[in-house]
Design an enzyme around this catalytic site. Structure first.
Site, PDB file in Angstrom:
ATOM      1  N   GLY A  64     -11.445  14.880  10.387  1.00 49.05           N
ATOM      2  CA  GLY A  64     -12.554  13.546  10.090  1.00 49.05           C
ATOM      3  C   GLY A  64     -14.695  14.832  10.335  1.00 49.05           C
ATOM      4  O   GLY A  64     -14.379  15.714  10.683  1.00 49.05           O
ATOM      5  N   GLN A  94     -22.776  16.076  12.086  1.00 44.39           N
ATOM      6  CA  GLN A  94     -22.365  17.300  11.595  1.00 44.39           C
ATOM      7  C   GLN A  94     -22.771  18.455  10.515  1.00 44.39           C
ATOM      8  O   GLN A  94     -23.001  19.470  10.307  1.00 44.39           O
ATOM      9  CB  GLN A  94     -21.209  17.407  11.036  1.00 44.39           C
ATOM     10  CG  GLN A  94     -19.777  17.435  13.516  1.00 44.39           C
ATOM     11  CD  GLN A  94     -18.693  17.316  12.885  1.00 44.39           C
ATOM     12  OE1 GLN A  94     -18.412  16.255  12.689  1.00 44.39           O
ATOM     13  NE2 GLN A  94     -18.538  18.376  13.566  1.00 44.39           N
ATOM     14  N   CYS A 114     -13.031  21.351  16.728  1.00 45.81           N
ATOM     15  CA  CYS A 114     -14.264  20.664  15.840  1.00 45.81           C
ATOM     16  C   CYS A 114     -14.045  21.572  14.914  1.00 45.81           C
ATOM     17  O   CYS A 114     -14.589  22.851  15.195  1.00 45.81           O
ATOM     18  CB  CYS A 114     -15.107  20.286  16.859  1.00 45.81           C
ATOM     19  SG  CYS A 114     -16.897  19.218  16.522  1.00 45.81           S
ATOM     20  N   LEU A 115     -15.130  20.909  14.064  1.00 45.17           N
ATOM     21  CA  LEU A 115     -15.806  21.998  12.660  1.00 45.17           C
ATOM     22  C   LEU A 115     -17.332  22.232  13.001  1.00 45.17           C
ATOM     23  O   LEU A 115     -17.047  23.581  12.581  1.00 45.17           O
ATOM     24  CB  LEU A 115     -15.776  20.949  11.609  1.00 45.17           C
ATOM     25  CG  LEU A 115     -14.098  19.826  10.549  1.00 45.17           C
ATOM     26  CD1 LEU A 115     -15.080  19.309   9.645  1.00 45.17           C
ATOM     27  CD2 LEU A 115     -13.308  21.642  10.062  1.00 45.17           C
ATOM     28  N   HIS A 134     -13.329  11.082  19.316  1.00 42.86           N
ATOM     29  CA  HIS A 134     -14.270  11.930  18.785  1.00 42.86           C
ATOM     30  C   HIS A 134     -15.001  12.127  18.268  1.00 42.86           C
ATOM     31  O   HIS A 134     -16.368  12.604  18.329  1.00 42.86           O
ATOM     32  CB  HIS A 134     -13.012  13.180  17.704  1.00 42.86           C
ATOM     33  CG  HIS A 134     -13.588  14.963  18.271  1.00 42.86           C
ATOM     34  ND1 HIS A 134     -13.378  15.847  18.656  1.00 42.86           N
ATOM     35  CD2 HIS A 134     -14.299  15.424  17.133  1.00 42.86           C
ATOM     36  CE1 HIS A 134     -13.804  16.199  18.283  1.00 42.86           C
ATOM     37  NE2 HIS A 134     -14.822  16.345  16.586  1.00 42.86           N
ATOM     38  N   GLU A 135     -15.028  11.759  16.978  1.00 43.39           N
ATOM     39  CA  GLU A 135     -16.290  11.330  15.684  1.00 43.39           C
ATOM     40  C   GLU A 135     -16.953  10.088  16.462  1.00 43.39           C
ATOM     41  O   GLU A 135     -18.477  10.812  16.544  1.00 43.39           O
ATOM     42  CB  GLU A 135     -15.803  10.841  14.456  1.00 43.39           C
ATOM     43  CG  GLU A 135     -14.528  11.611  14.378  1.00 43.39           C
ATOM     44  CD  GLU A 135     -15.108  13.204  13.278  1.00 43.39           C
ATOM     45  OE1 GLU A 135     -16.181  13.168  13.325  1.00 43.39           O
ATOM     46  OE2 GLU A 135     -14.172  13.841  13.585  1.00 43.39           O
ATOM     47  N   HIS A 175     -19.478  12.283  18.944  1.00 44.20           N
ATOM     48  CA  HIS A 175     -20.277  13.607  17.721  1.00 44.20           C
ATOM     49  C   HIS A 175     -21.445  12.096  17.821  1.00 44.20           C
ATOM     50  O   HIS A 175     -22.997  12.451  18.175  1.00 44.20           O
ATOM     51  CB  HIS A 175     -19.758  13.734  16.795  1.00 44.20           C
ATOM     52  CG  HIS A 175     -19.565  14.934  17.043  1.00 44.20           C
ATOM     53  ND1 HIS A 175     -20.576  15.695  17.062  1.00 44.20           N
ATOM     54  CD2 HIS A 175     -18.101  15.661  16.292  1.00 44.20           C
ATOM     55  CE1 HIS A 175     -18.875  16.496  16.869  1.00 44.20           C
ATOM     56  NE2 HIS A 175     -17.300  16.400  16.172  1.00 44.20           N
TER      57      HIS A 175
END
Length: 190
Positions: free
Chosen positions: A56, A61, A104-105, A146-147, A150
């Site tokens: 995701g 991000q 997480c990225l 999670h997204e 963000h």
């Protein structure tokens, strides 16, 4: 028969912002322009997510403070969920809260046990403005939550208790990516 293009195949990879970058900690704006630039953003997001081997990715991000996320995520039964949501709203969370490892990225190489609801439903629209409703459970529900976090200016570290949060921030300071964004990605001191 017309072949559909693979998401991200025409996109360009963008730089993923790291923990501590202000864009990750500021709520994102609603999308109001549904023109070609939005479709290009979604393509770039897929390309970036795949290049980073994520499941995701939220627009902030990659430094774009708009309410958009993409996903290509399995659920607990290994069913694939692929898509994007513009102006998402988390409309339902249900089931037990389950603690599970979360990464997480924007915090590459780190993870922490984070509590998330086992079921989630997100509503929003697609790049063409048509309505979309995405429901998930297990790992996919974790991804949806999670997204959405963000886009509200939160990272999973914000959901940790004080001790775990401090440990994660300390670990982030010792990663190869800490401070590599000319000050944008440097975590704040404890």
């Amino acid at each position: 028969m017309q072949r559909r293009s693979i998401p991200g195949s025409s996109g360009r990879r963008r730089t993923v912002r790291h923990f501590g970058d202000p864009v990750l900690h500021t709520p994102c704006a609603e999308v109001t322009d549904f023109g070609p630039s939005l479709a290009e953003l979604v393509e770039d997001m897929f390309a970036t997510m795949y290049a980073a081997r994520g499941v995701g990715l939220a627009a902030n991000q990659i430094g774009v403070a708009l309410r958009v996320f993409v996903f290509d995520c399995p659920d607990d039964l290994d069913r694939r969920h692929l898509g994007h949501v513009v102006n998402p709203r988390l409309v339902l969370t249900d089931g037990p809260e389950i603690g599970g490892p979360e990464g997480c990225l924007s915090l590459p190489g780190l993870e922490a046990v984070t509590a998330r609801w086992d079921e989630a439903v997100v509503e929003g629209v697609r790049v063409d403005g048509s309505p979309v409703r995405v429901a998930g459970d297990g790992f996919f529900a974790r991804c949806l939550q999670h997204e959405c976090d963000h886009l509200d200016g939160l990272v999973y570290a914000d959901r940790l208790g004080p001790l775990r949060h401090r440990r994660l921030r300390r670990a982030a300071r010792h990663t190869p990516w800490a401070g590599t964004d000319r000050g944008r990605g440097r975590p704040a001191p404890d």
